[in-house]
Design a protein around this motif. Structure first.
Motif, PDB file in Angstrom:
ATOM      1  N   ARG A 375     -55.229 -48.958 -53.199  1.00  0.00           N
ATOM      2  CA  ARG A 375     -55.558 -47.923 -52.217  1.00  0.00           C
ATOM      3  C   ARG A 375     -54.289 -47.256 -51.679  1.00  0.00           C
ATOM      4  NH1 ARG A 375     -58.007 -51.362 -47.310  1.00  0.00           N
ATOM      5  NH2 ARG A 375     -59.308 -51.926 -49.065  1.00  0.00           N
ATOM      6  N   LEU A 394     -66.161 -42.090 -36.038  1.00  0.00           N
ATOM      7  CA  LEU A 394     -65.831 -43.244 -35.197  1.00  0.00           C
ATOM      8  C   LEU A 394     -66.498 -44.511 -35.751  1.00  0.00           C
ATOM      9  CD1 LEU A 394     -66.238 -41.608 -31.668  1.00  0.00           C
ATOM     10  CD2 LEU A 394     -64.172 -41.873 -33.026  1.00  0.00           C
ATOM     11  N   PRO A 395     -65.830 -45.635 -35.615  1.00  0.00           N
ATOM     12  CA  PRO A 395     -66.376 -46.869 -36.179  1.00  0.00           C
ATOM     13  C   PRO A 395     -67.390 -47.555 -35.265  1.00  0.00           C
ATOM     14  CG  PRO A 395     -64.245 -47.293 -35.202  1.00  0.00           C
ATOM     15  CD  PRO A 395     -64.502 -45.817 -35.033  1.00  0.00           C
ATOM     16  N   GLN A 396     -68.183 -48.431 -35.885  1.00  0.00           N
ATOM     17  CA  GLN A 396     -69.025 -49.353 -35.106  1.00  0.00           C
ATOM     18  C   GLN A 396     -68.107 -50.430 -34.539  1.00  0.00           C
ATOM     19  OE1 GLN A 396     -72.372 -51.290 -37.326  1.00  0.00           O
ATOM     20  NE2 GLN A 396     -71.329 -53.161 -36.714  1.00  0.00           N
ATOM     21  N   THR A 414     -64.151 -58.359 -50.364  1.00  0.00           N
ATOM     22  CA  THR A 414     -64.736 -57.060 -50.708  1.00  0.00           C
ATOM     23  C   THR A 414     -66.065 -56.817 -49.985  1.00  0.00           C
ATOM     24  OG1 THR A 414     -66.041 -57.822 -52.603  1.00  0.00           O
ATOM     25  CG2 THR A 414     -63.729 -57.277 -53.023  1.00  0.00           C
ATOM     26  N   PHE A 416     -68.063 -56.532 -46.390  1.00  0.00           N
ATOM     27  CA  PHE A 416     -67.952 -56.447 -44.937  1.00  0.00           C
ATOM     28  C   PHE A 416     -68.799 -57.507 -44.250  1.00  0.00           C
ATOM     29  CE2 PHE A 416     -66.895 -52.014 -46.068  1.00  0.00           C
ATOM     30  CZ  PHE A 416     -65.680 -51.927 -45.415  1.00  0.00           C
TER      31      PHE A 416
ATOM     32  N   ASN B  28     -75.704 -46.906 -37.000  1.00  0.00           N
ATOM     33  CA  ASN B  28     -74.515 -47.456 -37.663  1.00  0.00           C
ATOM     34  C   ASN B  28     -74.768 -47.495 -39.167  1.00  0.00           C
ATOM     35  OD1 ASN B  28     -72.847 -48.279 -35.286  1.00  0.00           O
ATOM     36  ND2 ASN B  28     -74.708 -49.429 -34.830  1.00  0.00           N
ATOM     37  N   CYS B  30     -73.074 -48.412 -43.095  1.00  0.00           N
ATOM     38  CA  CYS B  30     -71.999 -49.068 -43.853  1.00  0.00           C
ATOM     39  C   CYS B  30     -72.199 -48.857 -45.348  1.00  0.00           C
ATOM     40  CB  CYS B  30     -71.988 -50.571 -43.546  1.00  0.00           C
ATOM     41  SG  CYS B  30     -70.736 -51.454 -44.488  1.00  0.00           S
ATOM     42  N   TRP B  31     -71.147 -48.464 -46.004  1.00  0.00           N
ATOM     43  CA  TRP B  31     -71.144 -48.319 -47.476  1.00  0.00           C
ATOM     44  C   TRP B  31     -70.478 -49.576 -48.028  1.00  0.00           C
ATOM     45  CZ3 TRP B  31     -68.230 -43.771 -50.359  1.00  0.00           C
ATOM     46  CH2 TRP B  31     -68.560 -43.811 -51.724  1.00  0.00           C
ATOM     47  N   GLU B  32     -71.298 -50.467 -48.558  1.00  0.00           N
ATOM     48  CA  GLU B  32     -70.799 -51.780 -48.969  1.00  0.00           C
ATOM     49  C   GLU B  32     -69.752 -51.665 -50.068  1.00  0.00           C
ATOM     50  OE1 GLU B  32     -71.501 -54.154 -47.171  1.00  0.00           O
ATOM     51  OE2 GLU B  32     -73.618 -54.380 -46.705  1.00  0.00           O
ATOM     52  N   LYS B  33     -68.865 -52.609 -50.097  1.00  0.00           N
ATOM     53  CA  LYS B  33     -67.807 -52.742 -51.116  1.00  0.00           C
ATOM     54  C   LYS B  33     -66.711 -51.684 -50.981  1.00  0.00           C
ATOM     55  CE  LYS B  33     -69.099 -56.204 -53.898  1.00  0.00           C
ATOM     56  NZ  LYS B  33     -68.264 -57.388 -54.033  1.00  0.00           N
ATOM     57  N   HIS B  34     -66.933 -50.644 -50.188  1.00  0.00           N
ATOM     58  CA  HIS B  34     -65.946 -49.571 -50.096  1.00  0.00           C
ATOM     59  C   HIS B  34     -65.017 -49.808 -48.913  1.00  0.00           C
ATOM     60  CE1 HIS B  34     -68.408 -48.069 -53.221  1.00  0.00           C
ATOM     61  NE2 HIS B  34     -67.501 -47.131 -53.459  1.00  0.00           N
ATOM     62  N   THR B  35     -64.187 -50.821 -49.075  1.00  0.00           N
ATOM     63  CA  THR B  35     -63.361 -51.280 -47.951  1.00  0.00           C
ATOM     64  C   THR B  35     -62.281 -50.274 -47.571  1.00  0.00           C
ATOM     65  OG1 THR B  35     -62.083 -52.525 -49.588  1.00  0.00           O
ATOM     66  CG2 THR B  35     -63.749 -53.740 -48.350  1.00  0.00           C
ATOM     67  N   MET B  36     -62.049 -49.281 -48.431  1.00  0.00           N
ATOM     68  CA  MET B  36     -61.050 -48.256 -48.114  1.00  0.00           C
ATOM     69  C   MET B  36     -61.563 -47.329 -47.012  1.00  0.00           C
ATOM     70  SD  MET B  36     -58.977 -46.043 -50.918  1.00  0.00           S
ATOM     71  CE  MET B  36     -60.161 -44.833 -51.468  1.00  0.00           C
ATOM     72  N   LEU B  37     -62.854 -47.192 -46.903  1.00  0.00           N
ATOM     73  CA  LEU B  37     -63.409 -46.280 -45.880  1.00  0.00           C
ATOM     74  C   LEU B  37     -64.794 -46.697 -45.391  1.00  0.00           C
ATOM     75  CD1 LEU B  37     -62.992 -43.545 -44.386  1.00  0.00           C
ATOM     76  CD2 LEU B  37     -64.261 -42.466 -46.220  1.00  0.00           C
ATOM     77  N   GLY B  38     -65.405 -47.667 -46.038  1.00  0.00           N
ATOM     78  CA  GLY B  38     -66.825 -47.878 -45.807  1.00  0.00           C
ATOM     79  C   GLY B  38     -67.185 -48.781 -44.648  1.00  0.00           C
ATOM     80  N   TRP B  39     -66.177 -49.182 -43.840  1.00  0.00           N
ATOM     81  CA  TRP B  39     -66.534 -50.065 -42.722  1.00  0.00           C
ATOM     82  C   TRP B  39     -67.630 -49.398 -41.896  1.00  0.00           C
ATOM     83  CZ3 TRP B  39     -61.456 -48.158 -43.215  1.00  0.00           C
ATOM     84  CH2 TRP B  39     -61.161 -47.049 -42.414  1.00  0.00           C
ATOM     85  N   PRO B  40     -68.439 -50.185 -41.195  1.00  0.00           N
ATOM     86  CA  PRO B  40     -69.563 -49.584 -40.479  1.00  0.00           C
ATOM     87  C   PRO B  40     -69.094 -48.492 -39.518  1.00  0.00           C
ATOM     88  CG  PRO B  40     -69.778 -51.959 -40.523  1.00  0.00           C
ATOM     89  CD  PRO B  40     -68.425 -51.642 -41.095  1.00  0.00           C
ATOM     90  N   MET B  41     -69.720 -47.332 -39.670  1.00  0.00           N
ATOM     91  CA  MET B  41     -69.411 -46.182 -38.826  1.00  0.00           C
ATOM     92  C   MET B  41     -70.569 -45.977 -37.853  1.00  0.00           C
ATOM     93  SD  MET B  41     -66.576 -44.776 -40.062  1.00  0.00           S
ATOM     94  CE  MET B  41     -65.625 -44.779 -41.612  1.00  0.00           C
ATOM     95  N   CYS B  42     -70.279 -45.329 -36.757  1.00  0.00           N
ATOM     96  CA  CYS B  42     -71.285 -45.114 -35.716  1.00  0.00           C
ATOM     97  C   CYS B  42     -71.438 -43.605 -35.499  1.00  0.00           C
ATOM     98  CB  CYS B  42     -70.805 -45.806 -34.436  1.00  0.00           C
ATOM     99  SG  CYS B  42     -71.923 -45.621 -33.053  1.00  0.00           S
ATOM    100  N   ARG B 106     -77.236 -50.187 -44.342  1.00  0.00           N
ATOM    101  CA  ARG B 106     -76.163 -50.401 -45.307  1.00  0.00           C
ATOM    102  C   ARG B 106     -76.625 -49.855 -46.650  1.00  0.00           C
ATOM    103  NH1 ARG B 106     -77.049 -56.622 -43.659  1.00  0.00           N
ATOM    104  NH2 ARG B 106     -76.767 -56.259 -41.432  1.00  0.00           N
TER     105      ARG B 106
END
Lengths: 531, 119
Positions: A375, A394-396, A414, A416, B28, B30-42, B106
């Motif tokens: 990345r 914005l994040p949760q 990998t 979350f 909220n 979350c796009w799973e496995k996409h740790t570059m951007l997929g963390w849970p968003m609100c 998710r």
């Protein structure tokens, strides 16, 4: 006139504590000390409290006064010699912004907390000990402010620390940590701060961080670090005394203390993620990796401590294994989210250089090349194309620690972490089992959390001069301004930041020693030098 | 024990009730496995938002910058909530999917696991 014989240290201390205390005759003791029973802790005999230091007022003032004289002499010399330009590069200064905006607020909160204990604890001796610690904490907040305020004359983002501490979204993480402790009962507070934070984990802040400052030429920070360190040694000893005293007073205390150790170890660990990030990514010359620091200061030192406490029936903190499983990824996950959100933080971000990534590959052989190098290389390509990668949503947030829910499963970097619960018909989210367990124990406490993301969406993060009805109203820019962060000035990409440009102009050295110069000031000089 | 407090009847004020969000609710994602951007968003959205609108109008604003996003085959996406798998209907609203205030959804894109395996 006969001269009074000088008191021995022990006599002096006894007069200061027992000598100045008295047995109340017209108020009940439980009315004078109303906070001592509701937590369920049983104290049968306060006389068993052994103050490990027996510090008297005159001795305390003498020691601290000497330390102050030395510290301020060094800070003076640092300022007169333009020491701010002798640090490795201008990236190092970005780490100081986290220090001034986050750590100073923690010290000040510690002063508040220990001042309360100086009033509320049930015996003069621990009241004196906690009052002394309160004064130490205020001294730390003050000396840190003085040491770093010199940098504030030259660099952005350090001029409004108390305001940022109370408003900036990512500083709600350290703030909520201490607010949680200060709003707990006195015994929970002292176990949380004196033991779980100071005794178990404070070395992680002071040792790698201060040696990192020294290694990067920041004599000003090193000096307050060492000045504070001698106080910390006393605080740690107090932390251990507190634990032993509580555990020896009544067997029923063991379960309560264990619960607090579990909780506050996890809370403190989550706050220290910021330190992981600073150590691995923000020190231009690195001392040790977060992985190495955690191995030494928690796994080895903490392991010995909990082996020692086993005789009281105390077990190592719940979820300690998770911290060990996370140590190979913590700083990388953190830096990624800070980089992606760099337009809404109070310091500029950069990508690790080839040299730094080689160091990460060596220090994090199981994780870096597999999960994080791809990345960073991709993001570097985008930066080079002039279209850097930016997150705009914005994040949760975690209801307890208030970090974005960015963490991955202990056994799979990998995936979350998703943890949620319902209380009173409402949904709550957590970053981890650790935070989820803390919520379930006291949901009525944590439903009150002031979560910055939600507050922004409610429209509560606006300065009085903001006008939501104006046609060019930008809610995100206004929220950032409310948080004490100057939009377009404080965050963004490091290479475009005024700190980087000014650094090269003033020092004629690269603002990032690994990337080379980004302005003509250095290029000009180096080509002249080569002639 | 819901709280340890000096006053037995103490309870904290819950700050995040739906009534504070100007007619919208929080969702909220979350796009799973996409740790570059997929963390849970609100995001704040109306409860009447259809799933089709969510996919067409909301998700691109969050994820379009990720190189995997344009490769998503939305017919193959696996959706879930904390309660288990979710089979969405493009024409039905969040409310009709029982996705209430602060719910989390998710999605998993089985053939896409992150750009250059970097999440």
């Amino acid at each position: 006139m006969t001269k009074a014989k000088k008191l021995s240290l022990k006599q002096n201390y006894t007069m200061l504590t027992k000598g100045l205390d008295w047995e109340p005759s017209y108020q009940k003791k439980e009315d004078i000390f109303p906070q001592l029973s509701f937590e369920g802790i049983k104290i049968h005999n306060w006389d068993n409290w052994e103050d490990p230091f027996r510090l008297t007022i005159d001795a305390y003032w003498k020691y601290q006064g000497e330390k102050e004289k030395k510290l301020y002499a060094i800070i003076d010399a640092f300022q007169q010699n333009n020491g701010q330009f002798n640090v490795t590069d201008a990236r190092y200064i970005q780490a100081l912004k986290i220090f001034i905006n986050a750590v100073v607020g923690l010290e000040y909160s510690a002063w508040r907390g220990f001042t309360r204990l100086g009033r509320e604890l049930g015996d003069a001796s621990p009241r004196i000990a906690t009052q002394m610690q309160a004064i130490d904490e205020m001294r730390h907040a003050t000396t840190q402010t003085h040491a770093i305020s010199h940098y504030n004359r030259f660099f952005e983002g350090m001029g409004n620390a108390p305001y940022q501490y109370d408003h900036a979204w990512y500083l709600s993480i350290p703030k909520s940590f201490f607010d949680d402790a200060c709003s707990a009962g006195p015994f929970e507070f002292i176990v949380a701060i004196s033991f779980a934070f100071e005794y178990v984990l404070t070395n992680l802040v002071f040792m790698p961080w201060m040696s990192g400052a020294a290694y990067n030429g920041d004599m000003s920070t090193v000096s307050f670090g060492f000045s504070a360190q001698s106080d910390e040694a006393r605080h740690m000893t107090l932390g251990l005394e507190v634990i032993k005293f509580l555990l020896e007073q009544d067997p029923d205390n063991v379960a309560i203390v264990q619960k607090w150790i579990d909780k506050w170890f996890w809370r403190a660990y989550r706050v220290l993620s910021l330190v992981a990030t600073m150590m691995d990514y923000m020190l231009p010359k690195r001392v040790m990796s977060w992985d190495e620091a955690w191995t030494i200061y928690y796994e080895e030192n903490g392991g010995a401590l909990f082996a020692d406490l086993a005789r009281y029936g105390i077990k190592p903190p719940r979820n300690a294994e998770v911290t060990i499983k996370e140590k190979g990824r913590l700083s990388h996950e953190m830096w990624s989210i800070f980089y992606a959100n760099r337009d809404v933080v109070g310091f500029p971000l950069w990508l690790p250089s080839q040299e730094e990534m080689a160091w990460f590959s060596e220090k994090y052989p199981d994780t870096f090349d597999k999960y994080y190098r791809p990345r960073f290389e991709y993001w570097q390509e985008l930066e080079d194309l002039g279209t850097p990668y930016t997150n705009s949503t914005l994040p949760q947030l975690c209801q307890v620690c208030q970090w974005p829910c960015l963490f991955t499963e202990a056994d799979d970097p990998t995936e979350f972490v998703h943890r949620e619960t319902e209380f009173d018909g409402e949904i709550f989210h957590f970053c981890s089992d650790g935070c989820h367990q803390i919520f379930e124990d006291e949901p009525k406490k944590y439903i009150q959390a002031w979560l910055p993301v939600h507050q922004i969406y409610m429209g509560n993060c606006l300065l009085p001069d903001a006008d939501p009805s104006s046609p060019d109203f930008n809610p995100m820019a206004e929220a950032i301004r409310y948080m004490g962060i100057k939009p377009g000035v404080d965050g963004g990409l490091f290479k475009d930041h005024s700190d980087a440009k000014n650094w090269e102009k003033w020092t004629e050295r690269p603002a990032n020693i690994h990337q080379g110069a980004s302005t003509d000031f250095v290029r000009k000089t180096s080509s002249q030098n080569s002639k | 024990m819901p709280i340890k407090s000096i006053r037995p009847d103490y309870r904290g004020e819950y700050k995040d009730g739906i009534e504070h969000f100007n007619g919208q609710q929080l969702l909220n994602i979350c796009w799973e496995k996409h740790t570059m951007l997929g963390w849970p968003m609100c995001v704040p959205v109306p409860a009447t938002l259809t799933f089709g609108q969510l996919i067409d109008n909301v998700l691109p604003g969050i994820y379009a910058i990720h190189p995997d996003f344009e490769k998503i085959d939305w017919d193959k996406v696996q959706w879930s909530t904390s309660k288990g798998p979710l089979i969405p209907n493009r024409n039905k609203s969040l409310r009709e999917h029982e996705l209430r205030h602060k719910a989390q959804i998710r999605f998993r894109t089985p053939e896409l696991n992150g750009h250059n395996n970097g999440g």
